[in-house]
Motif scaffolding. Sequence first.
Motif, PDB file in Angstrom:
ATOM      1  N   THR A  89      -5.741   7.404 -17.730  1.00 54.33           N
ATOM      2  CA  THR A  89      -6.218   8.272 -16.660  1.00 54.33           C
ATOM      3  C   THR A  89      -6.620   7.439 -15.441  1.00 54.33           C
ATOM      4  N   ALA A  90      -6.032   7.763 -14.301  1.00 59.79           N
ATOM      5  CA  ALA A  90      -6.269   6.990 -13.082  1.00 59.79           C
ATOM      6  C   ALA A  90      -5.498   7.634 -11.936  1.00 59.79           C
ATOM      7  N   VAL A  91      -5.778   7.156 -10.737  1.00 62.62           N
ATOM      8  CA  VAL A  91      -4.919   7.447  -9.594  1.00 62.62           C
ATOM      9  C   VAL A  91      -3.851   6.364  -9.559  1.00 62.62           C
ATOM     10  N   TYR A  92      -2.608   6.768  -9.486  1.00 59.01           N
ATOM     11  CA  TYR A  92      -1.479   5.845  -9.484  1.00 59.01           C
ATOM     12  C   TYR A  92      -0.916   5.726  -8.067  1.00 59.01           C
ATOM     13  N   TYR A  93      -0.739   4.477  -7.638  1.00 53.88           N
ATOM     14  CA  TYR A  93      -0.280   4.190  -6.286  1.00 53.88           C
ATOM     15  C   TYR A  93       1.058   3.463  -6.311  1.00 53.88           C
ATOM     16  N   CYS A  94       1.908   3.828  -5.396  1.00 51.32           N
ATOM     17  CA  CYS A  94       3.187   3.148  -5.209  1.00 51.32           C
ATOM     18  C   CYS A  94       3.041   2.106  -4.106  1.00 51.32           C
ATOM     19  N   THR A  95       3.725   0.980  -4.268  1.00 52.63           N
ATOM     20  CA  THR A  95       3.661  -0.070  -3.260  1.00 52.63           C
ATOM     21  C   THR A  95       5.057  -0.591  -2.936  1.00 52.63           C
ATOM     22  N   LYS A  96       5.165  -1.177  -1.747  1.00 54.38           N
ATOM     23  CA  LYS A  96       6.455  -1.696  -1.283  1.00 54.38           C
ATOM     24  C   LYS A  96       6.234  -3.009  -0.533  1.00 54.38           C
ATOM     25  N   ASP A  97       7.140  -3.939  -0.720  1.00 46.93           N
ATOM     26  CA  ASP A  97       7.161  -5.210  -0.001  1.00 46.93           C
ATOM     27  C   ASP A  97       5.912  -6.056  -0.248  1.00 46.93           C
ATOM     28  N   PRO A  98       5.916  -6.804  -1.326  1.00 46.71           N
ATOM     29  CA  PRO A  98       4.748  -7.629  -1.627  1.00 46.71           C
ATOM     30  C   PRO A  98       4.599  -8.800  -0.650  1.00 46.71           C
ATOM     31  N   LEU A  99       3.361  -9.051  -0.257  1.00 49.67           N
ATOM     32  CA  LEU A  99       3.023 -10.263   0.488  1.00 49.67           C
ATOM     33  C   LEU A  99       2.604 -11.334  -0.512  1.00 49.67           C
ATOM     34  N   ASP A 103      -2.068 -11.902  -5.579  1.00 53.16           N
ATOM     35  CA  ASP A 103      -3.277 -11.476  -4.864  1.00 53.16           C
ATOM     36  C   ASP A 103      -3.297  -9.975  -4.602  1.00 53.16           C
ATOM     37  N   HIS A 104      -2.317  -9.254  -5.147  1.00 52.00           N
ATOM     38  CA  HIS A 104      -2.243  -7.796  -5.005  1.00 52.00           C
ATOM     39  C   HIS A 104      -2.168  -7.369  -3.552  1.00 52.00           C
ATOM     40  N   LEU A 105      -1.452  -8.134  -2.770  1.00 50.49           N
ATOM     41  CA  LEU A 105      -1.281  -7.819  -1.360  1.00 50.49           C
ATOM     42  C   LEU A 105       0.133  -7.296  -1.144  1.00 50.49           C
ATOM     43  N   TRP A 106       0.214  -6.035  -0.735  1.00 49.96           N
ATOM     44  CA  TRP A 106       1.500  -5.398  -0.457  1.00 49.96           C
ATOM     45  C   TRP A 106       1.479  -4.857   0.958  1.00 49.96           C
ATOM     46  N   ARG A 107       2.635  -4.790   1.575  1.00 46.96           N
ATOM     47  CA  ARG A 107       2.698  -4.342   2.956  1.00 46.96           C
ATOM     48  C   ARG A 107       2.434  -2.836   3.067  1.00 46.96           C
ATOM     49  N   TYR A 108       2.928  -2.085   2.096  1.00 47.01           N
ATOM     50  CA  TYR A 108       2.797  -0.626   2.175  1.00 47.01           C
ATOM     51  C   TYR A 108       2.252  -0.059   0.863  1.00 47.01           C
ATOM     52  N   TRP A 109       1.393   0.944   1.026  1.00 44.04           N
ATOM     53  CA  TRP A 109       0.793   1.650  -0.115  1.00 44.04           C
ATOM     54  C   TRP A 109       0.967   3.146   0.096  1.00 44.04           C
ATOM     55  N   GLY A 110       1.201   3.850  -1.003  1.00 44.68           N
ATOM     56  CA  GLY A 110       1.193   5.296  -0.948  1.00 44.68           C
ATOM     57  C   GLY A 110      -0.225   5.837  -1.029  1.00 44.68           C
ATOM     58  N   GLN A 111      -0.333   7.158  -0.964  1.00 46.55           N
ATOM     59  CA  GLN A 111      -1.639   7.810  -0.990  1.00 46.55           C
ATOM     60  C   GLN A 111      -2.167   8.007  -2.411  1.00 46.55           C
ATOM     61  N   GLY A 112      -1.301   7.906  -3.376  1.00 45.96           N
ATOM     62  CA  GLY A 112      -1.730   8.009  -4.771  1.00 45.96           C
ATOM     63  C   GLY A 112      -1.518   9.392  -5.363  1.00 45.96           C
ATOM     64  N   THR A 113      -1.357   9.409  -6.667  1.00 45.38           N
ATOM     65  CA  THR A 113      -1.243  10.663  -7.400  1.00 45.38           C
ATOM     66  C   THR A 113      -2.094  10.564  -8.664  1.00 45.38           C
TER      67      THR A 113
END
Length: 119
Positions: A89-99, A103-113
């Motif tokens: 159970t959690a909010v799941y987020y999509c990400t695109k283009d890792p920096l 370090d869990h740094l991504w250029r783009y994040w979704g709003q979550g579901t």
Amino acid sequence: QVQLVELGGGLVQPGGSLRLSCAASRSIYSSSMGWYRQAPGKQRELVAYITSGGGTNVADSVKGRFTISRDNAKNTVYLQMNSLKPEDTAVYYCTKDPLSVIDHLWRYWGQGTQVTVSS
């Protein structure tokens, strides 16, 4: 700017399955894509990511139950979740283009579901 729209969350009983999808507003062909989750009171956690070449990495906590895949023609990445547990159970987020994945740094994040696993 790139928009990421996650769909497919909801309420499911323990042992059930869900498939999350993440549609990007621009091409994902040359992008690595990822899924993170954050449960209440916990840090955001990398669940899985997939490289532009199709290589995947899945967290130990979900290995054997979750599968990440991509459809470049649809600019969409998926997270198939089987044998779900209450601790998923959690909010799941999509990400695109890792920096920096480490370090869990991504250029783009979704709003979550929201995904809720409960009887």
